[in-house]
Design an enzyme around this catalytic site. Structure first.
Site, mmCIF file in Angstrom:
data_model
loop_
_atom_site.group_PDB
_atom_site.id
_atom_site.type_symbol
_atom_site.label_atom_id
_atom_site.label_comp_id
_atom_site.label_asym_id
_atom_site.label_seq_id
_atom_site.Cartn_x
_atom_site.Cartn_y
_atom_site.Cartn_z
ATOM 1 N N ASN A 62 -10.595 -2.548 -6.410
ATOM 2 C CA ASN A 62 -9.759 -1.612 -7.179
ATOM 3 C C ASN A 62 -10.367 -1.216 -8.516
ATOM 4 O OD1 ASN A 62 -6.550 -2.976 -6.070
ATOM 5 N ND2 ASN A 62 -7.790 -1.303 -5.232
ATOM 6 N N GLY A 99 0.135 5.417 -4.536
ATOM 7 C CA GLY A 99 -0.465 6.683 -4.944
ATOM 8 C C GLY A 99 -0.006 7.837 -4.086
ATOM 9 N N ARG A 156 -5.579 -1.993 8.554
ATOM 10 C CA ARG A 156 -6.800 -2.734 8.248
ATOM 11 C C ARG A 156 -6.454 -3.820 7.237
ATOM 12 N NH1 ARG A 156 -7.742 2.449 6.093
ATOM 13 N NH2 ARG A 156 -7.461 2.557 3.830
ATOM 14 N N LEU A 157 -7.394 -4.741 7.022
ATOM 15 C CA LEU A 157 -7.143 -5.884 6.147
ATOM 16 C C LEU A 157 -7.632 -5.679 4.720
ATOM 17 C CD1 LEU A 157 -7.905 -8.896 8.522
ATOM 18 C CD2 LEU A 157 -5.706 -7.862 7.939
ATOM 19 N N SER A 158 -8.549 -4.751 4.510
ATOM 20 C CA SER A 158 -9.010 -4.419 3.159
ATOM 21 C C SER A 158 -9.461 -5.649 2.364
ATOM 22 C CB SER A 158 -7.908 -3.663 2.398
ATOM 23 O OG SER A 158 -7.628 -2.440 3.029
ATOM 24 N N ASP A 173 0.827 -1.204 0.000
ATOM 25 C CA ASP A 173 0.000 0.000 0.000
ATOM 26 C C ASP A 173 0.863 1.257 0.000
ATOM 27 O OD1 ASP A 173 -2.358 1.423 0.045
ATOM 28 O OD2 ASP A 173 -2.653 1.252 2.203
ATOM 29 N N HIS A 190 2.985 3.344 -8.879
ATOM 30 C CA HIS A 190 2.839 1.923 -9.179
ATOM 31 C C HIS A 190 4.066 1.389 -9.916
ATOM 32 C CE1 HIS A 190 -1.167 2.148 -7.685
ATOM 33 N NE2 HIS A 190 -1.627 2.897 -8.675
#
Length: 255
Positions: free
Chosen positions: A83, A38, A209-211, A35, A52
């Protein structure tokens, strides 16, 4: 949790960050939520795709490091089912990264005995992405070293829903009785059925968080979060996460 993590970072010494993995039990399976691409680009006044692009270089380094130190499975969260909500230009670029990465790195993966696998749904993936991934899987299927497992177009709730449907069909056909369903029955219908659950989850960028990532499989995994954005993530950060893991005692609900 943020406060606890901040105190841990403040107390960290150089002894916790070895040049190579300390002696002791290595995590067999490491999962990473990569993560911050961006935000890295935004900080530098660059378009998001620049983040990316830089992040892909980090993948190369971490895959090499994990393979070299003897990690058995490395799962990378490459593209989630959520996504698709991003701008089309960014989505197109993200779905081109597997092809770019594999076209450059496949010979080295083969040389280093790495086996490529995929979890996620192939629905809506572009043909060029599928061709690149399928070729890598085919060309490395006999390799016996580290498994490089890409979570591509993957969502854990979708995965579990599909597993429940498969179990439900067995109940409808009479092959299985509802009262006899076990965790093992569910496990065998997950996309990771042939893999050990992750021992260690790493997430970069400061998010905690685990997303929608491996919700079933991470039930007893150790978590390690860092503020470092993925394009800035170094091999040393990876080794730090492993060193911290090695200092923890996993009780699995016991004492």
């Amino acid at each position: 949790m943020l406060e606890i993590f901040s105190k841990w970072k403040a107390n960290l010494t150089s002894a916790d960050v070895p040049d190579q993995a300390e002696e002791g039990e290595l995590p067999q399976h490491i999962a990473i939520i990569m993560d911050g691409n961006g935000r890295w680009a935004k900080k530098k006044g660059l378009p998001r795709i620049a983040g990316h692009r830089e992040g892909m270089k980090v993948v190369t380094k971490i895959v090499r490091t994990a393979s070299n130190i003897g990690i058995e499975v490395l799962t990378l969260y490459a593209f989630s089912t959520e996504n698709w909500k991003r701008p089309k230009k960014e989505v197109d670029y993200l779905l081109g990264l597997p092809e770019r990465y594999l076209s450059a790195e496949l010979p080295k993966l083969i040389e280093n005995n790495v086996q490529v696998r995929l979890i996620g749904t192939t629905e809506n993936l572009p043909d060029h992405t599928l061709r690149a991934v399928e070729k890598a899987i085919k060309d490395t299927k006999h390799n016996t070293g580290m498994i490089l497992n890409f979570a591509l177009n993957y969502g854990s709730r979708f995965e579990m829903l599909e597993a429940m449907k498969s179990v439900g069909r067995k109940i409808e056909s009479g092959e299985l009785k509802a009262d006899f369903i076990t965790e093992e029955h569910i496990q065998t219908h997950l996309m990771t059925s042939k893999l050990k659950d992750p021992d260690l989850l790493i997430r970069t960028s400061g998010e905690i968080r685990l997303s929608n990532f491996m919700l079933w499989q991470l039930a007893y995994s150790e978590f390690w979060f860092t503020d470092v954005l993925w394009p800035d993530f170094k091999e040393q950060d990876f080794m730090e996460a492993i060193a911290v893991y090695q200092k923890r005692k996993r009780r699995y609900g016991g004492v």
